[in-house]
Design a protein around this motif. Sequence first.
Motif, mmCIF file in Angstrom:
data_model
loop_
_atom_site.group_PDB
_atom_site.id
_atom_site.type_symbol
_atom_site.label_atom_id
_atom_site.label_comp_id
_atom_site.label_asym_id
_atom_site.label_seq_id
_atom_site.Cartn_x
_atom_site.Cartn_y
_atom_site.Cartn_z
ATOM 1 N N ILE A 121 42.727 21.285 28.456
ATOM 2 C CA ILE A 121 42.974 22.614 27.859
ATOM 3 C C ILE A 121 41.798 23.535 28.202
ATOM 4 C CG2 ILE A 121 43.067 23.860 25.634
ATOM 5 C CD1 ILE A 121 44.781 21.516 24.571
ATOM 6 N N GLU A 122 40.570 22.993 28.090
ATOM 7 C CA GLU A 122 39.392 23.827 28.371
ATOM 8 C C GLU A 122 39.282 24.156 29.863
ATOM 9 O OE1 GLU A 122 35.913 22.255 26.343
ATOM 10 O OE2 GLU A 122 37.036 22.191 24.457
ATOM 11 N N MET A 123 39.674 23.233 30.721
ATOM 12 C CA MET A 123 39.664 23.529 32.167
ATOM 13 C C MET A 123 40.634 24.669 32.476
ATOM 14 S SD MET A 123 39.604 19.897 34.088
ATOM 15 C CE MET A 123 38.383 18.679 33.661
ATOM 16 N N ARG A 124 41.818 24.574 31.886
ATOM 17 C CA ARG A 124 42.839 25.600 32.146
ATOM 18 C C ARG A 124 42.373 26.960 31.621
ATOM 19 N NH1 ARG A 124 48.185 26.705 29.561
ATOM 20 N NH2 ARG A 124 49.689 27.171 31.208
ATOM 21 N N ASP A 125 41.745 26.919 30.428
ATOM 22 C CA ASP A 125 41.221 28.172 29.851
ATOM 23 C C ASP A 125 40.163 28.788 30.754
ATOM 24 O OD1 ASP A 125 42.773 28.014 27.659
ATOM 25 O OD2 ASP A 125 41.180 27.396 26.269
ATOM 26 N N ALA A 126 39.305 27.933 31.341
ATOM 27 C CA ALA A 126 38.227 28.448 32.200
ATOM 28 C C ALA A 126 38.818 29.187 33.394
ATOM 29 C CB ALA A 126 37.332 27.303 32.670
ATOM 30 N N LEU A 127 39.981 28.761 33.825
ATOM 31 C CA LEU A 127 40.631 29.443 34.953
ATOM 32 C C LEU A 127 41.370 30.699 34.519
ATOM 33 C CD1 LEU A 127 42.392 26.868 37.303
ATOM 34 C CD2 LEU A 127 40.416 28.302 37.775
ATOM 35 N N THR A 128 42.174 30.554 33.459
ATOM 36 C CA THR A 128 42.998 31.716 33.058
ATOM 37 C C THR A 128 42.128 32.864 32.556
ATOM 38 O OG1 THR A 128 43.390 30.549 31.001
ATOM 39 C CG2 THR A 128 45.196 30.578 32.555
ATOM 40 N N SER A 129 40.977 32.530 31.956
ATOM 41 C CA SER A 129 40.093 33.598 31.466
ATOM 42 C C SER A 129 39.363 34.272 32.623
ATOM 43 C CB SER A 129 39.057 33.008 30.520
ATOM 44 O OG SER A 129 38.206 32.146 31.264
ATOM 45 N N GLY A 130 39.363 33.645 33.803
ATOM 46 C CA GLY A 130 38.685 34.216 34.959
ATOM 47 C C GLY A 130 37.226 33.781 35.063
ATOM 48 N N ARG A 131 36.717 33.066 34.025
ATOM 49 C CA ARG A 131 35.290 32.672 34.003
ATOM 50 C C ARG A 131 34.873 31.869 35.220
ATOM 51 N NH1 ARG A 131 36.562 30.851 29.049
ATOM 52 N NH2 ARG A 131 36.237 28.640 29.479
ATOM 53 N N LEU A 132 35.779 31.029 35.690
ATOM 54 C CA LEU A 132 35.428 30.081 36.753
ATOM 55 C C LEU A 132 35.653 30.661 38.156
ATOM 56 C CD1 LEU A 132 34.373 27.222 36.370
ATOM 57 C CD2 LEU A 132 36.678 26.381 36.807
ATOM 58 N N GLY A 133 36.209 31.845 38.201
ATOM 59 C CA GLY A 133 36.542 32.411 39.510
ATOM 60 C C GLY A 133 37.731 31.668 40.104
ATOM 61 N N ARG A 134 37.886 31.800 41.391
ATOM 62 C CA ARG A 134 39.020 31.154 42.056
ATOM 63 C C ARG A 134 38.818 29.639 42.091
ATOM 64 N NH1 ARG A 134 43.009 31.446 45.682
ATOM 65 N NH2 ARG A 134 42.911 29.791 47.228
ATOM 66 N N GLU A 141 34.895 29.011 42.183
ATOM 67 C CA GLU A 141 33.873 29.702 42.988
ATOM 68 C C GLU A 141 32.654 30.076 42.161
ATOM 69 O OE1 GLU A 141 35.889 32.874 45.067
ATOM 70 O OE2 GLU A 141 36.712 31.484 46.553
ATOM 71 N N ALA A 142 32.815 30.150 40.809
ATOM 72 C CA ALA A 142 31.675 30.561 39.978
ATOM 73 C C ALA A 142 31.020 29.392 39.247
ATOM 74 C CB ALA A 142 32.136 31.602 38.964
ATOM 75 N N GLY A 143 31.542 28.177 39.398
ATOM 76 C CA GLY A 143 30.967 27.036 38.681
ATOM 77 C C GLY A 143 31.961 25.900 38.611
ATOM 78 N N SER A 144 31.697 24.941 37.731
ATOM 79 C CA SER A 144 32.627 23.823 37.633
ATOM 80 C C SER A 144 32.743 23.359 36.188
ATOM 81 C CB SER A 144 32.174 22.691 38.561
ATOM 82 O OG SER A 144 31.657 21.614 37.831
ATOM 83 N N VAL A 145 33.905 22.796 35.833
ATOM 84 C CA VAL A 145 34.106 22.241 34.488
ATOM 85 C C VAL A 145 34.439 20.767 34.669
ATOM 86 C CG1 VAL A 145 35.428 22.348 32.342
ATOM 87 C CG2 VAL A 145 35.074 24.425 33.679
ATOM 88 N N ALA A 146 33.619 19.893 34.085
ATOM 89 C CA ALA A 146 33.849 18.451 34.218
ATOM 90 C C ALA A 146 34.149 17.856 32.851
ATOM 91 C CB ALA A 146 32.615 17.777 34.813
#
Length: 340
Positions: A132-145, A239-244
Motif C-alpha cells: 500500500i505504501e509503495m503504491r502511495d509513493a507512486l500515486t502521490s508523485g513522491r517517487l517520480g517515475r 527516479e527520485a528514490g526507492s521504497v523497500a
Amino acid sequence: MTRLAIIGAGLMGEDHARIVGRDLPGALLQVVCDKDPGRAEAIAKAHGASDVASDPEATIARDDVDAVIIASPDFTHAPLSKACIAAGKPVLCEKPLSQSSAECLEVIEAEQNAGKQHVMLGFMRRYDQSYIEMRDALTSGRLGRALMMHNFHRNVETPAADFTGAMAITNSAPHEFDVVRHVLGTEFTSVTAHQPRRSDTRVAPVVMVLETEDGQLVTIEINNNAAYGYDVRAELVGEAGSVAMNNVAYTRTDMKLASSTRYDADWRGRYHEAYVRQNREFLRFVETGTLPEIASTAWDGYCATVVAEAGAMALATGQKQPVQLMSKPEFYAGRKGAAA
Ligand code: ISE
C-alpha cells in the motif's frame, strides 16, 4: 448479519474460518463445506459454524447463505466461482482463479452475462501495508517515475517433492504478477525465466525478468526451497528514490553476543493483517454491492494467469515470451491500478 459459507476445509479454509469467527463483525459462519466430513466438522466446531456440508454446489445455492469464500483446491476455483455467479452470490475466491487463462475467460464471460461483478479474488497482498505504501509513493508523485521493482518470494520448502519450476511460476509467482501490476498500474509485455543449478533434485529457484508497457523492468525470484523461513521482499525503485519492504518481525532477541529476529514457517502469519483487511473489504462488498477500489477482480485473475502461462513457456523454451492480454472489457474499466 451476513451469512457466509466456506468451501474447502484445508489450510486456507481454516484460516478464513478463524478470521470470520474472530475478526469479522457483521459476518456469521453459516456453513463449512468439505468433501471430507471430518475436516468440515472439526473446523466448524473450532470456529463456531452453524452447519457443515459436503456438496459445494448445493451449499452455494442454499437460501441461508448470502456469500461464499472458496478455499478448495485450485482446479475447483473457476467452476465454483461460476456457480456463485449463477446463484447471484458474491464470492471471495482464493488465488488462482484458474491455471488456464481460457478458463478464466469463462468466468469473465459469466460475470459479464450476469451484468455485475460477483468475484473478488484472494490476492491478499494488495491489502499488505508495505505494498500500500509503495503504491502511495507512486500515486502521490513522491517517487517520480517508476523504473524497476525487485521481488523475492521464498518458501521454506515445496509442498510436494515433485514440485517443478513451472509450478513455482504458476502457483507462487501469481502473487507477484498481481501485486506488481497493482502497484505499478501497468501491464507486463514480456518475460524471461532462468534457473540456477542445485546440488540435489529439489526444484531450484526461478528468476524472471519482465518488461512492462510503461517501460519498467521487474525482477521476481521464486525460491520454494529457501530452507530458512518464509521471506518476501520487494523494492520499488523510482527516479527520485526507492521504497523497500522491511522484514516484518514484532520483536528482536539479543543474547549471547548476537541479535536475531524470527521468520514464520509459511505465509499465514506474515499476511494475517492483509487477510483480515481483505475479508473485511469482502464483507463490505457483500453489504454494499460495490467492489473495493483495490480489490483484485476476475479480470486481474485472468491477467495473472496469462503472465504465468508466458512465464512457464519462457522457462520451458529458454526464450523471451510476449505477454499477450485480450483487450480489457469495458465492464472492468476504471480498475487498472495506481498510475492508470
Ligand atoms: C503459495 O502458493 C501461496 O498461495 C501463498 O499464498 C504464498 O504466500 C506462498 O508463498 C505460495 O507458495
